[in-house]
Design a protein around this motif. Structure first.
Motif, mmCIF file in Angstrom:
data_model
loop_
_atom_site.group_PDB
_atom_site.id
_atom_site.type_symbol
_atom_site.label_atom_id
_atom_site.label_comp_id
_atom_site.label_asym_id
_atom_site.label_seq_id
_atom_site.Cartn_x
_atom_site.Cartn_y
_atom_site.Cartn_z
ATOM 1 N N GLU A 152 63.258 57.819 26.013
ATOM 2 C CA GLU A 152 62.831 58.319 27.489
ATOM 3 C C GLU A 152 62.081 59.538 27.523
ATOM 4 O OE1 GLU A 152 63.588 57.357 30.431
ATOM 5 O OE2 GLU A 152 64.644 55.386 29.594
ATOM 6 N N GLU A 153 61.990 60.302 26.274
ATOM 7 C CA GLU A 153 61.115 61.326 26.241
ATOM 8 C C GLU A 153 59.632 60.911 25.874
ATOM 9 O OE1 GLU A 153 61.630 64.877 26.507
ATOM 10 O OE2 GLU A 153 63.101 63.893 27.688
ATOM 11 N N VAL A 154 59.510 59.856 24.845
ATOM 12 C CA VAL A 154 58.306 59.399 24.870
ATOM 13 C C VAL A 154 57.579 58.781 26.092
ATOM 14 C CG1 VAL A 154 57.289 57.501 23.395
ATOM 15 C CG2 VAL A 154 58.773 58.786 22.083
ATOM 16 N N GLY A 205 51.569 72.048 12.250
ATOM 17 C CA GLY A 205 52.753 71.769 11.336
ATOM 18 C C GLY A 205 53.019 70.230 11.369
ATOM 19 N N LEU A 206 52.035 69.430 11.322
ATOM 20 C CA LEU A 206 52.390 67.901 11.346
ATOM 21 C C LEU A 206 52.607 67.619 10.004
ATOM 22 C CD1 LEU A 206 52.213 64.942 12.641
ATOM 23 C CD2 LEU A 206 49.854 65.001 12.182
ATOM 24 N N PRO A 222 49.344 60.842 23.710
ATOM 25 C CA PRO A 222 48.594 60.828 24.723
ATOM 26 C C PRO A 222 47.233 61.696 24.409
ATOM 27 C CG PRO A 222 50.475 62.387 24.830
ATOM 28 C CD PRO A 222 50.529 61.632 23.772
ATOM 29 N N ASN A 223 46.365 61.694 25.279
ATOM 30 C CA ASN A 223 45.050 62.343 25.043
ATOM 31 C C ASN A 223 45.432 63.856 24.618
ATOM 32 O OD1 ASN A 223 43.625 60.295 25.714
ATOM 33 N ND2 ASN A 223 43.442 60.738 27.746
ATOM 34 N N GLY A 224 44.692 64.436 23.597
ATOM 35 C CA GLY A 224 45.111 65.622 23.252
ATOM 36 C C GLY A 224 45.996 66.036 22.290
ATOM 37 N N ALA A 225 46.971 64.668 21.685
ATOM 38 C CA ALA A 225 48.239 64.837 21.161
ATOM 39 C C ALA A 225 47.552 65.194 19.457
ATOM 40 C CB ALA A 225 48.848 63.558 21.044
ATOM 41 N N LEU A 266 54.725 65.797 14.989
ATOM 42 C CA LEU A 266 55.214 64.368 14.964
ATOM 43 C C LEU A 266 56.404 64.557 15.925
ATOM 44 C CD1 LEU A 266 55.757 61.647 13.921
ATOM 45 C CD2 LEU A 266 57.294 62.585 12.207
ATOM 46 N N PHE A 267 56.236 63.859 17.380
ATOM 47 C CA PHE A 267 57.137 63.688 18.194
ATOM 48 C C PHE A 267 58.311 62.880 18.425
ATOM 49 C CE2 PHE A 267 58.706 62.901 22.668
ATOM 50 C CZ PHE A 267 58.961 64.329 23.117
ATOM 51 N N ALA A 268 58.303 61.603 17.516
ATOM 52 C CA ALA A 268 59.121 60.777 17.611
ATOM 53 C C ALA A 268 58.657 59.600 16.496
ATOM 54 C CB ALA A 268 59.452 59.832 18.903
ATOM 55 N N GLN A 269 59.388 58.798 15.941
ATOM 56 C CA GLN A 269 59.058 58.029 14.983
ATOM 57 C C GLN A 269 59.936 56.819 14.887
ATOM 58 O OE1 GLN A 269 58.967 58.428 10.211
ATOM 59 N NE2 GLN A 269 56.884 58.890 10.960
#
Length: 238
Positions: free
Chosen positions: A228-230, A23-24, A39-42, A215-218
């Motif tokens: 901190e989560e990144v 769902g990117l 990270p690897n596998g992202a 997408l985790f953060a931008q």
């Protein structure tokens, strides 16, 4: 008119039950440098392949210049102004820089114009004076820059770079960052997929972090580095 040149809309990619993209959704603005890390596998490599047309999403859309190109093959995307520099260098080692540039330049220019245009491309990537030097005599960094030269020979609107700092010295890495900024200043939109956070920091560009195919953060790099989560998922913080 929208300032978005490229957009992934709810893109999923499944390989034999394994969900590489989940769902990117991500948009690239016209005229920016945009870095994609994780990270690897992202899902970075899979995302890269769906953007250029090597892989087709299981579901979702890739929109380029307002057109749905999800089902278009890579060569048709290239004709619309999208160019790629892959991580692995693919040059003819026994040929000169000018001869390597002959192939991409001949698509749009008569043979008589190619030497001058090739010299201009070489100058643009910091390789002026190497027109007649066989590629095998170039350093690794110079070969990376020549590869970028091949990618920009057709004056693309959008350039995708897959780990352009791989294997480079500190000095070569800094020169590569300067080159990317120079290309961007000329009006080219640039997407950089990289794992070297020092290199990403030097570009000072909007950065997207992928994690588990989403997408985790931008944000701007300083925002990302301070998140901190990144830091937990990517930078190794506890």
């Amino acid at each position: 008119m929208s300032d978005v040149i490229l957009e992934a809309r709810d893109v999923h990619k499944v390989y034999g039950g394994v969900r590489a993209l989940n769902g990117l959704s991500l948009s690239i603005r016209q005229g920016e440098i945009h870095c994609v890390v994780g990270p690897n596998g992202a899902g970075k490599s899979t995302f890269f392949k769906t953007l250029i047309g090597v892989e087709r999403p299981t579901t979702g859309q890739i929109i380029y210049k307002g057109e749905d190109v999800t089902r278009l093959p890579a060569f048709r995307r290239a004709r619309r102004g999208l160019s790629v520099k892959f991580q692995n260098i693919s040059l003819f080692a026994e040929l000169t820089g000018l001869q390597n540039l002959f192939v991409p330049l001949r698509r749009n220019h008569p043979k008589s114009e190619i030497p001058a245009r090739a010299a201009a491309v070489l100058a643009r990537v910091g390789l002026a004076g190497t027109e007649d030097l066989p590629v095998r005599y170039l350093s690794h960094g110079q070969q990376q820059w020549l590869s970028i030269g091949l990618s920009i020979a057709a004056d693309p609107d959008l350039l995708l770079l897959d780990e352009p700092a791989a294997g480079l010295s500190v000095e070569e890495t800094a020169r590569t960052a300067d080159l990317i900024r120079h290309l961007n200043a000329s009006g080219m939109t640039v997407i950089v997929i990289e794992h070297d956070m020092g290199f990403i920091r030097s570009l000072r560009a909007r950065t997207s972090v992928l994690h588990y195919g989403r997408l985790f953060a931008q944000g701007e790099f300083d925002e990302i580095a301070a998140n901190e989560e990144v830091r937990r998922i990517y930078l190794g913080a506890a």
